[in-house]
Scaffold this motif. Structure first.
Motif, short mmCIF file in Angstrom:
data_model
loop_
_atom_site.label_atom_id
_atom_site.label_comp_id
_atom_site.label_asym_id
_atom_site.label_seq_id
_atom_site.Cartn_x
_atom_site.Cartn_y
_atom_site.Cartn_z
N HIS A 147 0.97 -1.10 -0.04
CA HIS A 147 -0.03 0.03 0.01
C HIS A 147 1.01 1.20 -0.12
O HIS A 147 2.07 1.15 0.39
N ASP B 127 -3.67 5.43 -0.59
CA ASP B 127 -4.72 4.64 -0.42
C ASP B 127 -5.25 4.14 1.07
O ASP B 127 -6.00 3.52 1.52
N LYS B 128 -4.15 4.33 2.22
CA LYS B 128 -4.47 4.48 3.44
C LYS B 128 -4.07 5.52 4.26
O LYS B 128 -2.77 6.30 3.80
N ASP C 55 -8.46 3.72 5.36
CA ASP C 55 -8.81 4.41 3.91
C ASP C 55 -9.50 5.60 4.01
O ASP C 55 -10.23 5.89 4.57
#
Length: 332
Positions: free
Chosen positions: A28, A199-200, A214
């Motif tokens: 991620h 995305d996080k 998220d």
């Protein structure tokens, strides 16, 4: 990939990082958000082994960063806020020095130098002195040195600070590409940057973790940020009566405007803000009252950031998302 447990850092009597615990999974791009002075750089310096912790532990790929530093650090590539560049060297010379410091030798060293030069797109300037390069190219050289050794984790502290808009876009695109093959942790206080890349998201305030999830889930966990603003010529009593018949209406405030108009702001806990606005419209129409203006304000990352970092004492908060961060000076 990275496990942080009860990480704490004091500078004298000042508590810069306060009992941080979280886990970073592989694959991620993580945004590490917080206002200036929140403890971001101190945390990242401890996560990379550049700064000792007062207490707590960091585990990277199964290796304890403080007990087995050599093995853990091999898995990390780090770009500090101020890239550690030697201005009198060329990028090729500098990368050779960094590669040798990381234990690379011979053909493997040359192969990796060529690979990172191509990856960050600095081939056309590799033989110029770093002092003559633009800020954007210097950042690329800094990212290139972080990639040497093929680390599993890339940690970037404010990688776009001081860049012009075109350079920012180029560095963001590069970071997105890195996220395909590495776990990337990006520190920033620029919300648009985090939204564009990550995305996080982890959010810290006053050295404490206040959110980790998220972006979409963070928005849903703070639905109080969804608001409907409308203007009507109905009286306050009539507005209250109409709203009393609607579901999922939270706090309501209003302000009288010129011409006998009422400006109303109401919060809703509904996930579908459009359904609430539709019910509101027909409720007013059913009572023969007009809505002269109607505006929907959905919770944004900026709203979430402000709510978590400015409202109340973070010591009394439970982190949003997963239940489980300076007068220290950023970059310390």
């Amino acid at each position: 990939m990275i496990k942080v447990e009860h990480l704490t850092k004091y500078y004298g009597d000042f508590l810069a990082v306060d009992d941080l615990s979280f886990e970073i999974d592989e694959g991620h791009v993580y945004g590490f958000l917080g206002p200036n002075g929140a403890g971001k750089s101190t945390t990242m310096n401890m996560m990379t082994g550049c700064l000792s912790a007062t207490s707590g532990r960091v585990e990277v790929g199964g290796f304890d960063l403080f007990e087995d530093a050599d093995q853990a650090k091999k898995l990390i590539g780090y770009l500090p806020e101020q890239p550690p560049l030697y201005m009198n060297e060329t990028p090729a010379e500098y990368l050779r020095f960094v590669g040798e410091a990381k234990g690379l030798r011979g053909a493997e060293l040359e192969r990796q130098i060529q690979a990172v030069i191509e990856q960050v797109r600095i081939a056309e300037v590799k033989n110029r002195r770093i002092s003559a390069l633009s800020k954007g190219y210097k950042q690329r050289v800094g990212i290139a040195q972080a990639l040497l050794g093929n680390p599993k984790v890339i940690i970037l502290d404010e990688p776009t600070v001081g860049l012009d808009p075109i350079q920012i876009i180029e560095i963001r695109d590069l970071i997105k590409q890195l996220g395909q093959d590495h776990t990337v942790i990006l520190s920033s206080h620029i919300l648009s940057e985090v939204q564009a890349i990550c995305d996080k998201i982890l959010i810290i305030a006053h050295g404490k973790l206040v959110a980790f999830d998220d972006p979409d889930k963070l928005e849903r966990s703070l639905l109080s940020g969804n608001e409907i603003l409308f203007t009507t010529d109905a009286g306050a009593d009539q507005v209250q009566e109409i709203l009393a018949g609607l579901d999922q209406i939270g706090e309501v405030t209003w302000e009288e405007k010129e011409g006998g108009l009422l400006s109303v702001r109401m919060k809703t806990a509904a996930e579908d803000i459009y359904e609430v606005s539709r019910a509101l419209f027909f409720a007013f129409a059913g009572q023969g009252q007009a809505l002269l203006e109607l505006t929907l304000k959905r919770a944004s990352l900026e709203d979430i950031f402000l709510e978590l970092t400015e409202n109340g004492d973070p010591a009394d908060q439970t982190p949003a998302g997963e239940t489980t961060e300076e007068q220290e000076g950023e970059g310390a």
